[in-house]
Design a protein around this motif. Sequence first.
Motif, PDB file in Angstrom:
ATOM      1  N   ASP A   2       0.805  -1.222   0.000  1.00  0.00           N
ATOM      2  CA  ASP A   2       0.000   0.000   0.000  1.00  0.00           C
ATOM      3  C   ASP A   2       0.837   1.272   0.000  1.00  0.00           C
ATOM      4  O   ASP A   2       0.422   2.303   0.530  1.00  0.00           O
ATOM      5  CB  ASP A   2      -0.965   0.014   1.193  1.00  0.00           C
ATOM      6  N   ARG A  13      -5.669 -10.732  -0.588  1.00  0.00           N
ATOM      7  CA  ARG A  13      -5.673 -10.002  -1.835  1.00  0.00           C
ATOM      8  C   ARG A  13      -4.325 -10.059  -2.535  1.00  0.00           C
ATOM      9  O   ARG A  13      -3.295 -10.364  -1.909  1.00  0.00           O
ATOM     10  CB  ARG A  13      -6.055  -8.532  -1.593  1.00  0.00           C
ATOM     11  N   TRP A  54      -2.022  -7.475  -4.345  1.00  0.00           N
ATOM     12  CA  TRP A  54      -1.870  -6.022  -4.485  1.00  0.00           C
ATOM     13  C   TRP A  54      -0.739  -5.733  -5.458  1.00  0.00           C
ATOM     14  O   TRP A  54       0.349  -6.302  -5.363  1.00  0.00           O
ATOM     15  CB  TRP A  54      -1.590  -5.389  -3.136  1.00  0.00           C
ATOM     16  N   ALA A  73      -5.766  -3.867  -7.006  1.00  0.00           N
ATOM     17  CA  ALA A  73      -5.701  -5.129  -6.277  1.00  0.00           C
ATOM     18  C   ALA A  73      -6.878  -5.985  -6.702  1.00  0.00           C
ATOM     19  O   ALA A  73      -7.907  -5.481  -7.168  1.00  0.00           O
ATOM     20  CB  ALA A  73      -5.728  -4.890  -4.766  1.00  0.00           C
TER      21      ALA A  73
END
Length: 483
Positions: free
Chosen positions: A21, A53, A55, A66
């Motif tokens: 992130d 997930r 990403w 994602a």
Amino acid sequence: MSDCQREALRQKALAEIELLDTAPEREFDALVRSAQRLLSTGMSSMSLVNDDRLWFKARCGLDYPAIPRNQTFCTTVFEAEEALVVPDATLDPRFADAPFVTGYPYVRYYAGVPIRLSHSDGSQVTIGTLCVLDRSPREPVAAELDALSELACVAEALVDARAAAVRATRAAEDHRIANELLERERRLLKQAERMAEIGSWRYDLASKKTSWSDGVFAIHELPVSGGVPNDEILAFFAEPDRHTFIEQVKVTLATGAPLQIDAELTTAKGNRRRVRCSCEVELSKGRPVALIGMLQDVTARHELESRLLRLARTDDLTQLSNRAEFNRVLDARLGDLRNDGGEFAVLLIDLDGFKEINDALGHASGDEILRKVADQLRKTCREGWFPARLGGDEFAVVVPTCTSAADLAPQVDRLLRNLDIVISEGGRIGRVTASVGIAWSREAGEDRATLLHQADAALYAAKRSLKGTARTYGKVRTGKRAG
């Protein structure tokens, strides 16, 4: 290693590098574009695998940042921890019904390789993939997969560099915090030294040099900027404390036993202080390398203790020693006799006519009489004699062993004359004299109770015979009536 352990290790590694992130970075974007151009595909990505997930740290031709972790090509890569090539996804039962095959972006071709993170122990853990995708099926070419693997090595180098930078940043932050904590503790230590008037020192046995904390400089009244006066340190201590300290240090070095002594110290400005010195041996690999210790200014405490001790041992009205101190000194003298021999005398003194003055002239006049008696005792007693007030109008004197019976007699006569005291108050006159009982230590068997009992018996024998005279226990009256 079980799948659960491997997964836990992967998530821990991802957390440590702090890459999930994060904002796009030029190096990773360039790497993904290079893979797309090199293999001539419509899409490419570098993905990291989180708990639930996939990403994308970098991507080309893909619109979303994602996707769910389940049923993806990349999930198969990191779970198997090996490269994967899918020529036509519609013909592969593992992926034919996947949403990204049947729907947007209608993937047909996939080639992906794992991206691994290296640990300091040499082990590796797969944290993501580098892959290319296309909407048209194609036959795999070994050279293209090799190229993708080489680009994955570059990705791993970037991740390793990122991890190293994160570790360096954390280490720098830890170092900063540690320095702040150390500086805070140093300031607190300085405050504690100032409040407790204490300091620390260290003497290096090899260099024979001493280091002081600020507190020790303050006790010596020396500026810190001037450094430690190594050649003059012991000169600050008065004898015999200096010799005692040196000898005790020798014992500490020989036995390892710590020491603590109180000593008199004269500061650089000439002020006298009482200090408490502690010392112990510092060891390195089992061998002594230094002496370390503390120095504390206990002047105020020592003076307070001395005042309290004087108060405990002194009669408040006359400022002579009290009964408790008299008994302590008498016991000490008797102890010396047992070791060294000899003989000394005790004079027990009782005032004649004191009650009548209290009744006739008042207690203030009685107190004045007692102070005059104390003054006469201090004036009459020779060096080494020890006068005390036992209570009421009763006094006593310990006469040292250097005084013989023949020498004592004229001194007692002089004392009787000096203790003949007249006082006037409001036109009325009062007079007191003193009777004295004498006892010798040898006659009493060097026992305090017996000695005082004999002196008391002699005193009352003198009173019964003639007040204002003296009598020695076991002998006829000695001394003349005053006046």
